[in-house]
Write an enzyme that holds these catalytic residues in place. Structure first.
Site, short mmCIF file in Angstrom:
data_model
loop_
_atom_site.label_atom_id
_atom_site.label_comp_id
_atom_site.label_asym_id
_atom_site.label_seq_id
_atom_site.Cartn_x
_atom_site.Cartn_y
_atom_site.Cartn_z
N LYS A 16 0.80 -1.23 0.00
CA LYS A 16 0.00 0.00 0.00
C LYS A 16 0.84 1.29 0.00
O LYS A 16 0.52 2.24 -0.70
CB LYS A 16 -0.95 0.02 1.20
N ASN A 26 -2.09 3.77 21.85
CA ASN A 26 -1.33 2.70 21.19
C ASN A 26 -0.31 2.09 22.11
O ASN A 26 0.23 2.77 22.99
CB ASN A 26 -0.62 3.26 19.94
N GLY A 50 -1.75 1.35 9.98
CA GLY A 50 -2.28 1.85 8.70
C GLY A 50 -3.78 2.10 8.72
O GLY A 50 -4.26 3.11 8.18
N ASP A 66 -10.13 2.93 2.58
CA ASP A 66 -10.38 2.25 3.87
C ASP A 66 -11.17 3.14 4.83
O ASP A 66 -12.12 2.68 5.48
CB ASP A 66 -9.05 1.85 4.53
P1 NAP Z 1 -0.77 -2.40 11.34
O1 NAP Z 1 -0.45 -1.20 10.53
O2 NAP Z 1 0.21 -3.51 11.42
O3 NAP Z 1 -1.09 -1.87 12.86
C1 NAP Z 1 -1.37 -2.79 13.86
C2 NAP Z 1 -1.79 -2.05 15.14
O4 NAP Z 1 -2.19 -3.03 16.11
C3 NAP Z 1 -0.67 -1.24 15.78
O5 NAP Z 1 -1.21 -0.09 16.40
C4 NAP Z 1 -0.13 -2.21 16.83
O6 NAP Z 1 0.50 -1.58 17.91
C5 NAP Z 1 -1.41 -2.87 17.30
N1 NAP Z 1 -1.16 -4.17 17.90
C6 NAP Z 1 -0.87 -5.34 17.26
N2 NAP Z 1 -0.69 -6.33 18.16
C7 NAP Z 1 -0.88 -5.77 19.38
C8 NAP Z 1 -0.82 -6.28 20.72
N3 NAP Z 1 -0.53 -7.57 20.97
N4 NAP Z 1 -1.08 -5.42 21.74
C9 NAP Z 1 -1.37 -4.11 21.51
N5 NAP Z 1 -1.44 -3.58 20.27
C10 NAP Z 1 -1.18 -4.41 19.23
O7 NAP Z 1 -2.14 -3.06 10.88
P2 NAP Z 1 -3.40 -2.37 10.16
O8 NAP Z 1 -3.22 -2.44 8.69
O9 NAP Z 1 -3.64 -1.05 10.79
O10 NAP Z 1 -4.57 -3.41 10.51
C11 NAP Z 1 -4.98 -3.60 11.86
C12 NAP Z 1 -6.15 -4.58 11.93
O11 NAP Z 1 -7.26 -4.05 11.21
C13 NAP Z 1 -5.88 -5.95 11.29
O12 NAP Z 1 -6.47 -6.92 12.11
C14 NAP Z 1 -6.58 -5.90 9.95
O13 NAP Z 1 -7.02 -7.17 9.53
C15 NAP Z 1 -7.76 -5.01 10.29
N6 NAP Z 1 -8.28 -4.27 9.12
C16 NAP Z 1 -9.60 -4.41 8.82
C17 NAP Z 1 -10.12 -3.73 7.73
C18 NAP Z 1 -11.58 -3.89 7.38
O14 NAP Z 1 -11.94 -3.61 6.23
N7 NAP Z 1 -12.42 -4.27 8.32
C19 NAP Z 1 -9.29 -2.90 6.95
C20 NAP Z 1 -7.94 -2.76 7.30
C21 NAP Z 1 -7.45 -3.46 8.42
P3 NAP Z 1 2.08 -1.22 17.88
O15 NAP Z 1 2.19 0.05 17.09
O16 NAP Z 1 2.44 -1.06 19.29
O17 NAP Z 1 2.78 -2.38 17.20
#
Ligand code: NAP
Length: 278
Positions: A65, A150, A129, A101
């Site tokens: 992305k 966060n 993201g 998104d």
């Molecule tokens: P990302 O950029 O990797 O960000 C992940 C976030 O989750 C970060 O803030 C991270 O914190 C936090 N995190 C992960 N594991 C954690 C833990 N054990 N304890 C506390 N915080 C934790 O991922 P993303 O692209 O934003 O996506 C995040 C989620 O949204 C995913 O599950 C994805 O499948 C979902 N999503 C859904 C849609 C939809 O259409 N419904 C669209 C996009 C994403 P740190 O910064 O501390 O690592």
């Protein structure tokens, strides 16, 4: 015949073909939507030859992305604020990028509730993201304040600095103290997703007329949403965001603005349940 695809690495688990395939059939369009596994090293050449390959555009998923954002023309202000692209389309020989998104999140929220962003305060868990896309969209929609919690505080601080004084970074441990002033609580982390640790939080301080949204959609009803329902809060699951984010791309590639219907939702829910133990 018009063609589109979704690119990622890996790409096996993408549900985009199911969604776009449903609409192609529903609107009787002679077209196709396929999965394409594209390695990071092949991304630039794939984009350069998109039109030659016969594609009107593509969806973009992990890990491409941000890279795609730097390779395409971005005219949309919200997408520029996000710095990542999930939808690419070709027009008059030029390749454009959009991030849908945040649009998908807000469309789903407004479909499920009477939400208006003006004068509202939102608490967001996560600063990745997805949070970035939702923040940019809520700001454009006129939100008053966003508290951003966060695990890694430094990442929340970077976003707060980028998006300005509307966004205030806070340590995750302080979340419950801010719930009494929260109109909408959003989980944008992977916590609560199947195979991931649960999101452990008490909603005791959250007013019962506030909304709770989780962008995790597997499971559809996360523990956060279960707890919110028990607290009488309105809830919004992550599937609506997934379905609505697909709308602008389909319209660009195939010329019809598709509808997110119960039939489509049921189809994706059935797919989510397919490989689950009883
Ligand atoms: P990302 O950029 O990797 O960000 C992940 C976030 O989750 C970060 O803030 C991270 O914190 C936090 N995190 C992960 N594991 C954690 C833990 N054990 N304890 C506390 N915080 C934790 O991922 P993303 O692209 O934003 O996506 C995040 C989620 O949204 C995913 O599950 C994805 O499948 C979902 N999503 C859904 C849609 C939809 O259409 N419904 C669209 C996009 C994403 P740190 O910064 O501390 O690592």
């Amino acid at each position: 015949m018009r063609k589109a695809c979704v690119i990622g690495w890996p790409i096996k688990h993408s549900r985009s073909p199911l969604i776009h395939g449903f609409w192609l059939k529903k609107y009787a369009i002679t077209g196709s939507y396929e999965k394409r596994a594209v390695e990071p090293g092949d991304l630039e050449s794939f984009l350069e030859t998109l039109e030659i390959k016969g594609f009107s555009g593509c969806n973009v998923t992990i890990p491409h992305k941000e890279m795609v954002f730097n390779k395409v023309i971005v005219t949309d202000e919200v997408t520029r604020g996000i710095g990542a692209v999930n939808t690419v389309f070709v027009s008059e020989g030029k390749t454009y990028g959009l991030n849908t998104d945040g649009y998908g999140f807000l469309a789903s929220l407004k479909e499920s509730t009477t939400w208006q962003s003006e004068n509202k305060t939102v608490s967001i868990i996560g600063a990745g993201g997805a949070a970035r896309a939702i923040i940019a969209t809520l700001i454009k929609d006129g939100i008053k304040a966003i508290y951003l919690f966060n695990r890694t505080m430094a990442k929340a601080q970077i976003l707060a600095k980028e998006f300005g004084s509307v966004v205030k970074a806070k340590p995750l441990e302080k979340l419950e103290e801010f719930l009494d002033q929260t109109d909408l609580l959003i989980n944008t982390t992977s916590l609560g997703m199947v195979g991931q640790p649960p999101l452990e939080i008490s909603l005791q301080n959250l007013p019962s007329d506030s909304c709770v949204a989780d962008i995790v959609y597997d499971p559809l009803e996360t523990n956060l949403l279960k707890q919110a329902k028990a607290n009488a809060n309105r809830t919004v699951d992550g599937l609506g965001m997934l379905l609505h984010q697909a709308v602008p791309g389909f319209e660009k590639w195939f010329g019809i603005r598709p509808e997110v219907t119960k039939e489509l939702r049921d189809l994706v829910v059935a797919d989510l349940l397919k490989d689950k133990p009883e």
